[in-house]
Design a protein around this motif. Sequence first.
Motif, PDB file in Angstrom:
ATOM      1  N   ARG A  93     -15.600   6.684   7.409  1.00  0.00           N
ATOM      2  CA  ARG A  93     -16.074   5.513   8.164  1.00  0.00           C
ATOM      3  C   ARG A  93     -15.193   5.231   9.370  1.00  0.00           C
ATOM      4  O   ARG A  93     -15.686   4.915  10.451  1.00  0.00           O
ATOM      5  N   VAL A  94     -13.888   5.320   9.183  1.00  0.00           N
ATOM      6  CA  VAL A  94     -12.960   5.079  10.297  1.00  0.00           C
ATOM      7  C   VAL A  94     -13.167   6.120  11.382  1.00  0.00           C
ATOM      8  O   VAL A  94     -13.214   5.792  12.570  1.00  0.00           O
ATOM      9  N   LEU A 112     -12.312   6.620  -2.782  1.00  0.00           N
ATOM     10  CA  LEU A 112     -12.458   5.528  -1.817  1.00  0.00           C
ATOM     11  C   LEU A 112     -11.725   5.833  -0.512  1.00  0.00           C
ATOM     12  O   LEU A 112     -12.210   5.517   0.573  1.00  0.00           O
ATOM     13  N   SER A 113     -10.562   6.449  -0.627  1.00  0.00           N
ATOM     14  CA  SER A 113      -9.788   6.799   0.561  1.00  0.00           C
ATOM     15  C   SER A 113     -10.562   7.771   1.448  1.00  0.00           C
ATOM     16  O   SER A 113     -10.620   7.605   2.670  1.00  0.00           O
ATOM     17  N   LYS A 134      -5.913   0.123  -4.224  1.00  0.00           N
ATOM     18  CA  LYS A 134      -7.165  -0.634  -4.212  1.00  0.00           C
ATOM     19  C   LYS A 134      -8.257   0.251  -4.800  1.00  0.00           C
ATOM     20  O   LYS A 134      -8.496   1.352  -4.324  1.00  0.00           O
ATOM     21  N   SER A 142       0.853  -1.187   0.000  1.00  0.00           N
ATOM     22  CA  SER A 142       0.000   0.000   0.000  1.00  0.00           C
ATOM     23  C   SER A 142       0.894   1.245   0.000  1.00  0.00           C
ATOM     24  O   SER A 142       1.890   1.310   0.731  1.00  0.00           O
ATOM     25  N   TRP A 156      -9.265   5.962  -6.472  1.00  0.00           N
ATOM     26  CA  TRP A 156      -8.505   5.655  -5.265  1.00  0.00           C
ATOM     27  C   TRP A 156      -8.683   6.757  -4.214  1.00  0.00           C
ATOM     28  O   TRP A 156      -8.908   6.483  -3.036  1.00  0.00           O
ATOM     29  N   ARG A 175     -13.861   8.207   1.546  1.00  0.00           N
ATOM     30  CA  ARG A 175     -15.025   7.510   2.096  1.00  0.00           C
ATOM     31  C   ARG A 175     -14.601   6.604   3.256  1.00  0.00           C
ATOM     32  O   ARG A 175     -15.264   6.555   4.289  1.00  0.00           O
ATOM     33  N   ASN A 176     -13.488   5.902   3.103  1.00  0.00           N
ATOM     34  CA  ASN A 176     -12.995   5.033   4.166  1.00  0.00           C
ATOM     35  C   ASN A 176     -12.582   5.825   5.395  1.00  0.00           C
ATOM     36  O   ASN A 176     -12.818   5.395   6.528  1.00  0.00           O
ATOM     37  N   ARG A 177     -11.966   6.989   5.169  1.00  0.00           N
ATOM     38  CA  ARG A 177     -11.549   7.821   6.302  1.00  0.00           C
ATOM     39  C   ARG A 177     -12.757   8.279   7.104  1.00  0.00           C
ATOM     40  O   ARG A 177     -12.735   8.282   8.338  1.00  0.00           O
ATOM     41  N   GLY A 217     -11.513  -0.776  -5.314  1.00  0.00           N
ATOM     42  CA  GLY A 217     -12.854  -1.200  -4.937  1.00  0.00           C
ATOM     43  C   GLY A 217     -13.270  -2.449  -5.690  1.00  0.00           C
ATOM     44  O   GLY A 217     -12.692  -2.808  -6.717  1.00  0.00           O
TER      45      GLY A 217
END
Length: 178
Positions: free
Chosen positions: A117-118, A110-111, A87, A70, A107, A113-115, A89
Amino acid sequence: MTTNDDLRLQQLVEQAADALADPAGRFSRRDLVMKVRGELADDDLDPHVQSAALDTLAESLVTGFGERRSPRRRRSGGLFHPDDVIKLGNGIWARMGLIADSDLVEWIRLSRRNRIRVDQADNEKQDYGDERLDAFRTNRDVVRLIDLERTVFGWTEDQAEPDFLPFDEDPPTGGRHQ
């Protein structure tokens, strides 16, 4: 989709963790890995469960590859390495040196969106922890979290979601399954 063999593997780990846990519920990750490894090496292990274990091992190795590859900050100050993997998706990964601008856009999206959620998950953990610490301070006679959950927050066994399916064998008897 989780199969019965996958669930049996999860149960095997649960039983090993229960067997290793000290009275405070603590156990060593390394000891757990070694105990599970020993269980998986048992000649009497069902072939379907062994196959599920190999699938799990392969998934773990691929996940480790993705984590090692990564993109991360380099000594040079940049994130780029041509062999790194981004990644995109839906299980699609791409070597960083070969991506196009549309891959980079995906990328980044998605990063972000993931942040989010985290951050949301971490906020929930922080709020939960703060609330429980306040309750411990207020209820000094309560020592264990399970007792605090029961007496202050009204938790009952009925609220516990089953985390494994019953098998022909007896369920784990140690630790949290008592």
